[in-house]
Every structure is written in structure tokens, then in C-alpha cells.
Design a protein around this motif. Structure first.
Motif, PDB file in Angstrom:
ATOM      1  N   ILE A 150      85.634 -99.176   0.580  1.00 40.12           N
ATOM      2  CA  ILE A 150      85.440-100.473   1.297  1.00 40.12           C
ATOM      3  C   ILE A 150      85.456-100.349   2.825  1.00 40.12           C
ATOM      4  CG2 ILE A 150      86.147-102.948   1.931  1.00 40.12           C
ATOM      5  CD1 ILE A 150      86.549-102.853  -1.136  1.00 40.12           C
ATOM      6  N   PHE A 151      86.390 -99.694   3.345  1.00 43.11           N
ATOM      7  CA  PHE A 151      86.500 -99.502   4.852  1.00 43.11           C
ATOM      8  C   PHE A 151      85.345 -98.384   5.200  1.00 43.11           C
ATOM      9  CE2 PHE A 151      87.215 -95.851   7.895  1.00 43.11           C
ATOM     10  CZ  PHE A 151      87.849 -96.605   9.082  1.00 43.11           C
ATOM     11  N   TYR A 152      84.859 -97.415   4.537  1.00 45.67           N
ATOM     12  CA  TYR A 152      83.647 -96.471   4.419  1.00 45.67           C
ATOM     13  C   TYR A 152      82.283 -97.968   4.628  1.00 45.67           C
ATOM     14  CZ  TYR A 152      85.223 -91.834   4.552  1.00 45.67           C
ATOM     15  OH  TYR A 152      85.792 -90.470   4.765  1.00 45.67           O
ATOM     16  N   LEU A 195      90.871 -96.023  -5.100  1.00 50.57           N
ATOM     17  CA  LEU A 195      90.314 -95.533  -3.786  1.00 50.57           C
ATOM     18  C   LEU A 195      89.211 -96.577  -3.231  1.00 50.57           C
ATOM     19  CD1 LEU A 195      89.664 -91.942  -4.178  1.00 50.57           C
ATOM     20  CD2 LEU A 195      91.540 -93.016  -2.985  1.00 50.57           C
ATOM     21  N   LEU A 196      89.284 -97.963  -3.945  1.00 51.60           N
ATOM     22  CA  LEU A 196      88.427 -98.978  -3.479  1.00 51.60           C
ATOM     23  C   LEU A 196      88.640 -99.366  -1.891  1.00 51.60           C
ATOM     24  CD1 LEU A 196      88.001-101.113  -6.483  1.00 51.60           C
ATOM     25  CD2 LEU A 196      86.105-100.097  -5.363  1.00 51.60           C
ATOM     26  N   THR A 211      76.620 -99.853  -0.364  1.00 50.27           N
ATOM     27  CA  THR A 211      77.466-100.900  -1.194  1.00 50.27           C
ATOM     28  C   THR A 211      78.388 -99.822  -1.954  1.00 50.27           C
ATOM     29  OG1 THR A 211      77.689-102.664  -2.885  1.00 50.27           O
ATOM     30  CG2 THR A 211      76.228-100.611  -3.404  1.00 50.27           C
ATOM     31  N   VAL A 212      79.439-100.284  -2.769  1.00 48.52           N
ATOM     32  CA  VAL A 212      80.357 -99.987  -3.304  1.00 48.52           C
ATOM     33  C   VAL A 212      80.534-100.302  -4.623  1.00 48.52           C
ATOM     34  CG1 VAL A 212      83.137 -99.579  -3.524  1.00 48.52           C
ATOM     35  CG2 VAL A 212      81.890 -99.692  -1.248  1.00 48.52           C
ATOM     36  N   ILE A 213      80.527 -99.458  -5.536  1.00 44.11           N
ATOM     37  CA  ILE A 213      80.631-100.044  -7.041  1.00 44.11           C
ATOM     38  C   ILE A 213      81.762 -99.245  -7.603  1.00 44.11           C
ATOM     39  CG2 ILE A 213      79.627 -99.722  -9.429  1.00 44.11           C
ATOM     40  CD1 ILE A 213      76.759 -99.396  -7.995  1.00 44.11           C
ATOM     41  N   GLU A 214      82.405-100.349  -8.478  1.00 40.25           N
ATOM     42  CA  GLU A 214      83.666 -99.418  -8.970  1.00 40.25           C
ATOM     43  C   GLU A 214      83.328 -98.780 -10.329  1.00 40.25           C
ATOM     44  OE1 GLU A 214      87.818-100.970 -11.379  1.00 40.25           O
ATOM     45  OE2 GLU A 214      86.780-102.332 -10.100  1.00 40.25           O
ATOM     46  N   CYS A 274      91.400-103.736   2.584  1.00 38.62           N
ATOM     47  CA  CYS A 274      90.493-102.824   2.964  1.00 38.62           C
ATOM     48  C   CYS A 274      91.431-102.049   4.090  1.00 38.62           C
ATOM     49  CB  CYS A 274      89.107-103.400   3.685  1.00 38.62           C
ATOM     50  SG  CYS A 274      88.367-102.051   4.895  1.00 38.62           S
ATOM     51  N   LEU A 275      91.391-100.852   4.002  1.00 43.80           N
ATOM     52  CA  LEU A 275      92.137 -99.870   4.898  1.00 43.80           C
ATOM     53  C   LEU A 275      91.697-100.275   6.486  1.00 43.80           C
ATOM     54  CD1 LEU A 275      92.738 -96.499   3.048  1.00 43.80           C
ATOM     55  CD2 LEU A 275      94.129 -98.650   2.991  1.00 43.80           C
TER      56      LEU A 275
END
Length: 185
Positions: A78-80, A73-74, A89-92, A122-123
Motif C-alpha cells: 500500500i505504501f508503494y 506485506l500489504l 492497485t494492490v490485490i491480496e 500503510c508503512l
């Protein structure tokens, strides 16, 4: 009937581990005297239906949010990040506590993506709308009509979404979503 309690038990175990991890990150940030008021959101395939909609974002995301995303879902996470001011931020999800704490400490409340995240696909907005329709159970023809596109165009977008998420076809995402509920930990 026996599998339902097992699924609930595993889901609660995952939630316990997730909560422990985020509490530890918050504790480490406090020790480092860094920004600590992050809201952590478990961004996972098991809850894809609600997280692929803007309603999710508007209802659950407030303040400075950190999306803890599964690898698949990364692109959506990343889109969000790019489209919503409240996603810091986004963390895996597979990242270590040390890496997560170090990264959030370096941000100190400011919005940012790590260099490895910024290179990931990114979507696009239309892909998110199509994914949302797909997860809501809408047919390709209905999605195409609502967007004013030809159904073959929607099939092309579905292929692109699947590739970005590391799937052979988008239908496998639904299978993964139901299978992940059974084998979480």
C-alpha cells in the motif's frame, strides 16, 4: 542437499500457478473489453530483500502494475501504491480470480484501492527506509546514524513495522522469509 532442488521445484510450481492466475485474469478482462495491459508483480515475503527497495520499483515496475501481495506485506504494498504512479492497485494474493478480475475490470486502467485495502495500515516513508536497512543486514545503530536518529527511536519504529505486518518482532520476518521458501504449496 536434497532440500535445494525441492525448494526450486516448489518455487517454480508457485510461479506456474501465479502465471496461470494472471493469464486468466488478463483473458477475463479481454472478454469484458476492459483494460488488459497490467503487469502483475508477485509481492511476497520470499523476495522481500529486493522488493523493499526503491531500486526494485525503478527496475521492475513500469506501465500499470498490480501488486499481488501476501497478507503480511500489504502495508508495504500500500505504501508503494501511494508513492509510485505506476502501481495501479494492490490485490491480496488470497483473493479469488473472480474478485481480482471484477476489481480490475471496475478500475479499467485507472488507479484505485478497494475500500477494504484503504482501511489497512500503510508503512510510512521512514518505516520503509528502516525496513530496507534491516533487510540489508544493517544494525540498528548504523540505521540510526544514517537517519540522524537515536537507536531507541529506530527500535520504536521497528516495533511499529512489526505490528503493521502482524509480527511480534521484526526479526520474525527474516525467519518467515526463509521458512516460506520451504513450504510454498
Amino acid at each position: 542437499m536434497d532440500s535445494v532442488p525441492e525448494v526450486e521445484k516448489q518455487a517454480s510450481l508457485r510461479q506456474l500457478c501465479f502465471t496461470f492466475g494472471t493469464r486468466e485474469i488478463a483473458r477475463q478482462l479481454k472478454i469484458r473489453e476492459s483494460y488488459t495491459d497490467y503487469k502483475f508483480i508477485d509481492f511476497d515475503e520470499r523476495i522481500l530483500n529486493p522488493i523493499s527497495t526503491y531500486d526494485f520499483a525503478l527496475e521492475h515496475c513500469w506501465g500499470k502494475c498490480v501488486l499481488v501481495s501476501s497478507k503480511r506485506l500489504l502495508p508495504l504494498a500500500i505504501f508503494y501504491y501511494h508513492h509510485f504512479w505506476f502501481v495501479s492497485t494492490v490485490i491480496e494474493a488470497d483473493s479469488t480470480l473472480d474478485f481480482s478480475t471484477e476489481w480490475l475490470s471496475s478500475l479499467n486502467g485507472v488507479k484505485g484501492l478497494s475500500s477494504c485495502m484503504s482501511r489497512l495500515p500503510c508503512l510510512s516513508l521512514i518505516e520503509v527506509v528502516i525496513l530496507d536497512g534491516f533487510m540489508a543486514g544493517k544494525s540498528t545503530n548504523i540505521i540510526a546514524r544514517s537517519l540522524g536518529k537515536h537507536p531507541k527511536t529506530i527500535y520504536g519504529y521497528r516495533k511499529k513495522i512489526a505490528v503493521k505486518m502482524g509480527l511480534k518482532k521484526l526479526e520474525n520476518l527474516v525467519t518467515l522469509t526463509t521458512m516460506d521458501c520451504v513450504k510454498i504449496f
